[in-house]
Design a protein around this motif. Structure first.
Motif, PDB file in Angstrom:
ATOM      1  N   TYR A 196      24.952  11.974 -43.646  1.00 21.52           N
ATOM      2  CA  TYR A 196      24.689  11.709 -45.060  1.00 21.52           C
ATOM      3  C   TYR A 196      26.033  11.642 -45.773  1.00 21.52           C
ATOM      4  N   ASP A 197      26.067  10.924 -46.881  1.00 24.80           N
ATOM      5  CA  ASP A 197      27.317  10.743 -47.611  1.00 24.80           C
ATOM      6  C   ASP A 197      27.448  11.789 -48.713  1.00 24.80           C
ATOM      7  N   MET A 198      28.688  12.083 -49.060  1.00 26.15           N
ATOM      8  CA  MET A 198      29.005  12.969 -50.187  1.00 26.15           C
ATOM      9  C   MET A 198      30.192  12.349 -50.924  1.00 26.15           C
ATOM     10  N   GLU A 199      29.933  11.349 -51.735  1.00 24.84           N
ATOM     11  CA  GLU A 199      31.021  10.544 -52.265  1.00 24.84           C
ATOM     12  C   GLU A 199      31.306  10.773 -53.739  1.00 24.84           C
ATOM     13  N   ARG A 200      30.269  10.984 -54.520  1.00 27.60           N
ATOM     14  CA  ARG A 200      30.421  11.247 -55.952  1.00 27.60           C
ATOM     15  C   ARG A 200      29.384  12.290 -56.346  1.00 27.60           C
ATOM     16  N   ALA A 201      29.343  12.640 -57.641  1.00 30.97           N
ATOM     17  CA  ALA A 201      28.293  13.529 -58.120  1.00 30.97           C
ATOM     18  C   ALA A 201      26.933  12.860 -57.946  1.00 30.97           C
ATOM     19  N   LYS A 202      26.905  11.556 -58.163  1.00 26.03           N
ATOM     20  CA  LYS A 202      25.700  10.755 -57.976  1.00 26.03           C
ATOM     21  C   LYS A 202      26.132   9.334 -57.679  1.00 26.03           C
ATOM     22  N   TRP A 203      25.456   8.688 -56.734  1.00 32.04           N
ATOM     23  CA  TRP A 203      25.878   7.336 -56.364  1.00 32.04           C
ATOM     24  C   TRP A 203      24.695   6.558 -55.800  1.00 32.04           C
ATOM     25  N   LEU A 204      24.879   5.260 -55.704  1.00 31.95           N
ATOM     26  CA  LEU A 204      23.882   4.382 -55.107  1.00 31.95           C
ATOM     27  C   LEU A 204      24.623   3.232 -54.455  1.00 31.95           C
ATOM     28  N   LYS A 205      24.063   2.738 -53.337  1.00 29.06           N
ATOM     29  CA  LYS A 205      24.692   1.640 -52.613  1.00 29.06           C
ATOM     30  C   LYS A 205      23.696   0.499 -52.447  1.00 29.06           C
ATOM     31  N   ILE A 206      24.193  -0.721 -52.576  1.00 30.18           N
ATOM     32  CA  ILE A 206      23.381  -1.898 -52.297  1.00 30.18           C
ATOM     33  C   ILE A 206      24.007  -2.617 -51.111  1.00 30.18           C
ATOM     34  N   PHE A 207      23.203  -2.810 -50.068  1.00 27.44           N
ATOM     35  CA  PHE A 207      23.667  -3.417 -48.824  1.00 27.44           C
ATOM     36  C   PHE A 207      23.120  -4.840 -48.707  1.00 27.44           C
ATOM     37  N   PHE A 208      23.959  -5.744 -48.222  1.00 30.05           N
ATOM     38  CA  PHE A 208      23.570  -7.133 -47.982  1.00 30.05           C
ATOM     39  C   PHE A 208      23.811  -7.463 -46.514  1.00 30.05           C
ATOM     40  N   TYR A 209      22.766  -7.871 -45.813  1.00 32.29           N
ATOM     41  CA  TYR A 209      22.938  -8.390 -44.468  1.00 32.29           C
ATOM     42  C   TYR A 209      23.451  -9.825 -44.559  1.00 32.29           C
ATOM     43  N   LEU A 210      24.604 -10.078 -43.972  1.00 32.57           N
ATOM     44  CA  LEU A 210      25.196 -11.422 -43.983  1.00 32.57           C
ATOM     45  C   LEU A 210      24.998 -12.127 -42.646  1.00 32.57           C
ATOM     46  N   THR A 211      24.339 -11.449 -41.728  1.00 32.45           N
ATOM     47  CA  THR A 211      23.881 -12.030 -40.465  1.00 32.45           C
ATOM     48  C   THR A 211      22.442 -11.568 -40.265  1.00 32.45           C
ATOM     49  N   ASP A 212      21.699 -12.258 -39.431  1.00 33.90           N
ATOM     50  CA  ASP A 212      20.354 -11.796 -39.091  1.00 33.90           C
ATOM     51  C   ASP A 212      20.453 -10.450 -38.382  1.00 33.90           C
ATOM     52  N   VAL A 213      19.572  -9.534 -38.744  1.00 31.03           N
ATOM     53  CA  VAL A 213      19.596  -8.192 -38.146  1.00 31.03           C
ATOM     54  C   VAL A 213      18.222  -7.871 -37.569  1.00 31.03           C
ATOM     55  N   ASP A 214      18.185  -7.655 -36.262  1.00 23.36           N
ATOM     56  CA  ASP A 214      16.953  -7.258 -35.583  1.00 23.36           C
ATOM     57  C   ASP A 214      17.206  -5.981 -34.787  1.00 23.36           C
ATOM     58  N   ASP A 215      16.297  -5.644 -33.895  1.00 21.57           N
ATOM     59  CA  ASP A 215      16.440  -4.393 -33.138  1.00 21.57           C
ATOM     60  C   ASP A 215      17.700  -4.348 -32.281  1.00 21.57           C
ATOM     61  N   ASN A 216      18.228  -5.508 -31.930  1.00 21.47           N
ATOM     62  CA  ASN A 216      19.343  -5.568 -30.984  1.00 21.47           C
ATOM     63  C   ASN A 216      20.719  -5.510 -31.630  1.00 21.47           C
ATOM     64  N   ASN A 217      20.806  -5.766 -32.928  1.00 22.10           N
ATOM     65  CA  ASN A 217      22.149  -5.854 -33.510  1.00 22.10           C
ATOM     66  C   ASN A 217      22.310  -5.042 -34.795  1.00 22.10           C
ATOM     67  N   GLY A 218      21.962  -3.765 -34.677  1.00 19.48           N
ATOM     68  CA  GLY A 218      22.388  -2.796 -35.679  1.00 19.48           C
ATOM     69  C   GLY A 218      21.570  -2.643 -36.926  1.00 19.48           C
ATOM     70  N   PRO A 219      20.234  -2.540 -36.848  1.00 19.94           N
ATOM     71  CA  PRO A 219      19.470  -2.300 -38.075  1.00 19.94           C
ATOM     72  C   PRO A 219      19.814  -0.947 -38.689  1.00 19.94           C
ATOM     73  N   HIS A 220      19.598  -0.865 -39.976  1.00 23.24           N
ATOM     74  CA  HIS A 220      19.856   0.359 -40.732  1.00 23.24           C
ATOM     75  C   HIS A 220      18.671   1.307 -40.553  1.00 23.24           C
ATOM     76  N   TYR A 221      18.952   2.551 -40.180  1.00 19.59           N
ATOM     77  CA  TYR A 221      17.933   3.589 -40.022  1.00 19.59           C
ATOM     78  C   TYR A 221      18.123   4.629 -41.131  1.00 19.59           C
ATOM     79  N   TYR A 222      17.019   5.131 -41.662  1.00 23.34           N
ATOM     80  CA  TYR A 222      17.128   6.252 -42.592  1.00 23.34           C
ATOM     81  C   TYR A 222      15.873   7.105 -42.497  1.00 23.34           C
ATOM     82  N   ILE A 223      15.963   8.336 -42.982  1.00 22.82           N
ATOM     83  CA  ILE A 223      14.829   9.248 -42.984  1.00 22.82           C
ATOM     84  C   ILE A 223      14.328   9.388 -44.413  1.00 22.82           C
TER      85      ILE A 223
END
Length: 232
Positions: A95-122
């Motif tokens: 988990y990140d600890m970067e600021r008092a409060k933060w938010l990130k927006i991610f953009f996939y610039l390549t197709d992402v499937d099970d084989n090439n690094g999908p983002h996992y979170y709980i």
């Protein structure tokens, strides 16, 4: 068009493979991850357009329930250079600890499937008291799938896949990781926002050397949002 331009930028802008500054060459891999410099990214007109995007800004504002500050852009290639999960490439739960409060927006610039690094979170693990003390007591370290699966319901383990152009928003105080790649390469752009610059110093400033009139005007009209952005 923006996605294509940013994808091309991934080949035409130098990046860091952890040992040297180089251009990304998928036929001659030397690392699991290649990071681009925020100063180079902030000087790209397409990144600047996204920083000004009303929808993205409003999304963050609604989450914070306050006016956001743009913190920084990041972009990197993940590769299948190494077949096992890399801690340095954020491929184990953390988990990140970067600021008092933060938010990130991610953009996939390549197709992402099970084989090439999908983002996992709980799901829900960004909330207060959502993380087990036995893991937190170990300090800020990476956690394996086997270890973390002991504490959370399988239904809360989520995976984000998608075609290039897919974007998603993350409060990365939650447990998350990028899955190690089995094949191909993954290019991701990340925009970081914060509600406060507590602890900020001017060494974190982003220096603009190349800009459009529109971006310069936008920053002048939104001084709080763009307070880390300085023009030469």
């Amino acid at each position: 068009k923006t996605v294509s331009e940013l994808y091309n930028l991934g080949y035409n802008l130098k990046c860091n493979d952890g040992k040297k500054i180089t251009y990304f060459d998928p036929k001659n891999l030397s690392a699991v991850r290649y990071n681009f410099d925020k100063q180079d990214l902030i000087n790209n007109c397409h990144v600047q357009d996204l920083i000004m995007d009303d929808f993205l800004i409003e999304t963050v504002r609604q989450y914070f329930q306050s006016q956001p500050i743009f913190d920084l852009p990041a972009m990197w290639w993940s590769t299948s250079y190494q077949k096992i999960a890399s801690s340095e490439a954020a491929q184990l739960y953390h988990y990140d600890m970067e600021r008092a409060k933060w938010l990130k927006i991610f953009f996939y610039l390549t197709d992402v499937d099970d084989n090439n690094g999908p983002h996992y979170y709980i799901r829900g693990s960004h909330k207060i008291n959502s993380k087990p003390k036995s893991l937190l007591s170990r300090g800020y370290e990476r956690i394996t799938d086997e270890e973390i699966s002991k504490f959370y319901d399988p239904i809360d383990f989520r995976i984000i896949k998608g075609k290039k152009g897919t974007f998603f928003v993350g409060d990365t105080l939650c447990w998350h990781k990028g899955k190690n790649l089995i094949k191909n390469n993954r290019l991701v752009l990340e925009l970081n926002y914060t509600s406060s610059l507590f602890g900020y110093n001017d060494k974190e400033d982003m220096i603009i050397k190349n800009t459009t009139k529109k971006f310069k005007l936008f920053c002048s009209k939104n001084p709080n949002y763009s307070k880390k952005i300085k023009f030469e």
